[in-house]
Motif scaffolding. Sequence first.
Motif, PDB file in Angstrom:
ATOM      1  N   SER A  99       0.838  -1.206   0.000  1.00 27.38           N
ATOM      2  CA  SER A  99       0.000   0.000   0.000  1.00 27.38           C
ATOM      3  C   SER A  99       0.865   1.246   0.000  1.00 27.38           C
ATOM      4  O   SER A  99       0.587   2.212  -0.731  1.00 27.38           O
ATOM      5  N   HIS A 100       1.918   1.245   0.800  1.00 24.62           N
ATOM      6  CA  HIS A 100       2.817   2.392   0.874  1.00 24.62           C
ATOM      7  C   HIS A 100       3.557   2.591  -0.451  1.00 24.62           C
ATOM      8  O   HIS A 100       3.701   3.730  -0.920  1.00 24.62           O
ATOM      9  N   LEU A 101       4.016   1.492  -1.049  1.00 22.53           N
ATOM     10  CA  LEU A 101       4.683   1.594  -2.350  1.00 22.53           C
ATOM     11  C   LEU A 101       3.740   2.173  -3.401  1.00 22.53           C
ATOM     12  O   LEU A 101       4.127   3.047  -4.183  1.00 22.53           O
ATOM     13  N   ARG A 102       2.531   1.683  -3.423  1.00 18.77           N
ATOM     14  CA  ARG A 102       1.535   2.158  -4.389  1.00 18.77           C
ATOM     15  C   ARG A 102       1.261   3.646  -4.192  1.00 18.77           C
ATOM     16  O   ARG A 102       1.173   4.399  -5.151  1.00 18.77           O
ATOM     17  N   TYR A 103       1.176   4.062  -2.943  1.00 22.48           N
ATOM     18  CA  TYR A 103       0.924   5.466  -2.633  1.00 22.48           C
ATOM     19  C   TYR A 103       2.080   6.342  -3.130  1.00 22.48           C
ATOM     20  O   TYR A 103       1.863   7.423  -3.666  1.00 22.48           O
ATOM     21  N   LYS A 104       3.313   5.856  -2.940  1.00 26.95           N
ATOM     22  CA  LYS A 104       4.480   6.635  -3.350  1.00 26.95           C
ATOM     23  C   LYS A 104       4.664   6.649  -4.869  1.00 26.95           C
ATOM     24  O   LYS A 104       5.157   7.630  -5.422  1.00 26.95           O
ATOM     25  N   LEU A 105       4.276   5.563  -5.540  1.00 25.89           N
ATOM     26  CA  LEU A 105       4.527   5.444  -6.975  1.00 25.89           C
ATOM     27  C   LEU A 105       3.426   6.023  -7.866  1.00 25.89           C
ATOM     28  O   LEU A 105       3.716   6.495  -8.965  1.00 25.89           O
ATOM     29  N   CYS A 106       2.195   5.930  -7.408  1.00 27.44           N
ATOM     30  CA  CYS A 106       1.067   6.345  -8.254  1.00 27.44           C
ATOM     31  C   CYS A 106       0.544   7.691  -7.804  1.00 27.44           C
ATOM     32  O   CYS A 106       0.269   7.854  -6.615  1.00 27.44           O
ATOM     33  N   LYS A 111       1.491   4.981 -13.693  1.00 33.36           N
ATOM     34  CA  LYS A 111       0.033   5.046 -13.688  1.00 33.36           C
ATOM     35  C   LYS A 111      -0.462   3.811 -12.938  1.00 33.36           C
ATOM     36  O   LYS A 111       0.248   2.818 -12.804  1.00 33.36           O
ATOM     37  N   GLU A 112      -1.695   3.880 -12.474  1.00 35.61           N
ATOM     38  CA  GLU A 112      -2.268   2.781 -11.681  1.00 35.61           C
ATOM     39  C   GLU A 112      -2.207   1.457 -12.446  1.00 35.61           C
ATOM     40  O   GLU A 112      -1.806   0.428 -11.901  1.00 35.61           O
ATOM     41  N   HIS A 113      -2.614   1.470 -13.718  1.00 35.57           N
ATOM     42  CA  HIS A 113      -2.623   0.210 -14.471  1.00 35.57           C
ATOM     43  C   HIS A 113      -1.203  -0.318 -14.694  1.00 35.57           C
ATOM     44  O   HIS A 113      -0.987  -1.520 -14.726  1.00 35.57           O
ATOM     45  N   GLN A 114      -0.211   0.577 -14.791  1.00 32.56           N
ATOM     46  CA  GLN A 114       1.171   0.133 -14.932  1.00 32.56           C
ATOM     47  C   GLN A 114       1.659  -0.510 -13.637  1.00 32.56           C
ATOM     48  O   GLN A 114       2.353  -1.530 -13.674  1.00 32.56           O
ATOM     49  N   PHE A 115       1.276   0.073 -12.504  1.00 32.53           N
ATOM     50  CA  PHE A 115       1.649  -0.494 -11.208  1.00 32.53           C
ATOM     51  C   PHE A 115       1.158  -1.932 -11.099  1.00 32.53           C
ATOM     52  O   PHE A 115       1.913  -2.834 -10.728  1.00 32.53           O
ATOM     53  N   TRP A 116      -0.110  -2.156 -11.456  1.00 29.31           N
ATOM     54  CA  TRP A 116      -0.673  -3.496 -11.320  1.00 29.31           C
ATOM     55  C   TRP A 116      -0.121  -4.449 -12.371  1.00 29.31           C
ATOM     56  O   TRP A 116       0.027  -5.643 -12.109  1.00 29.31           O
ATOM     57  N   ARG A 117       0.204  -3.946 -13.558  1.00 24.15           N
ATOM     58  CA  ARG A 117       0.836  -4.814 -14.562  1.00 24.15           C
ATOM     59  C   ARG A 117       2.180  -5.301 -14.042  1.00 24.15           C
ATOM     60  O   ARG A 117       2.508  -6.490 -14.151  1.00 24.15           O
ATOM     61  N   VAL A 118       2.984  -4.390 -13.481  1.00 28.64           N
ATOM     62  CA  VAL A 118       4.286  -4.765 -12.926  1.00 28.64           C
ATOM     63  C   VAL A 118       4.087  -5.746 -11.777  1.00 28.64           C
ATOM     64  O   VAL A 118       4.752  -6.782 -11.708  1.00 28.64           O
TER      65      VAL A 118
END
Length: 176
Positions: A99-106, A111-118
């Motif tokens: 959750s913290h990584l997602r918050y810092k990266l997106c 982009k959100e869809h890139q985060f989940w693809r990775v």
Amino acid sequence: MDLSSWFRRTHLRNTEKTQNPDPPKQNEPEQELFGVTEQLINLVKSFTLETFKSFPLPDDEGATCGDNSLTTSSNIQKDLSEWQERHAMLVLSKVKELSHLRYKLCPGHLKEHQFWRVYFMLVKKEVAEYELHAIQLAKLKEVKMENERCTSADACEVEMAEAKHIGVASLAPTTP
């Protein structure tokens, strides 16, 4: 409220916590069904900002928002399957580091869809069998529903044929 009753209540709560420190986990079977295992949790905890930033992403040709892309009710492009969405929700609630990584990266770095693809590329080996199992279960349910519809349709046809036969027989002239 007097001091003694407050103390009793506080003491009672503390003893309940020490007697049962780990309450039974109600959604463990669901977590297992969606591949959220201890092994996956340990893998996800090892992810860093650099893991996501340096991951080589192929061109977004498959993730472009065209006329034929799926959308949710809020008119946002739907990049994840239902299974992946549920898996993501479970793993986000279970692994706060993600959750913290997602918050810092997106959306600053990804982009959100890139985060989940990775993410799903990184955990592919860990969750592939669980996702495949879910797909197989969904197909089995679909086949079962189709068979039940055919069975009920066949029963209606038989009843209609019997009713028609009885109707024709009652109209036939009787010979004395």
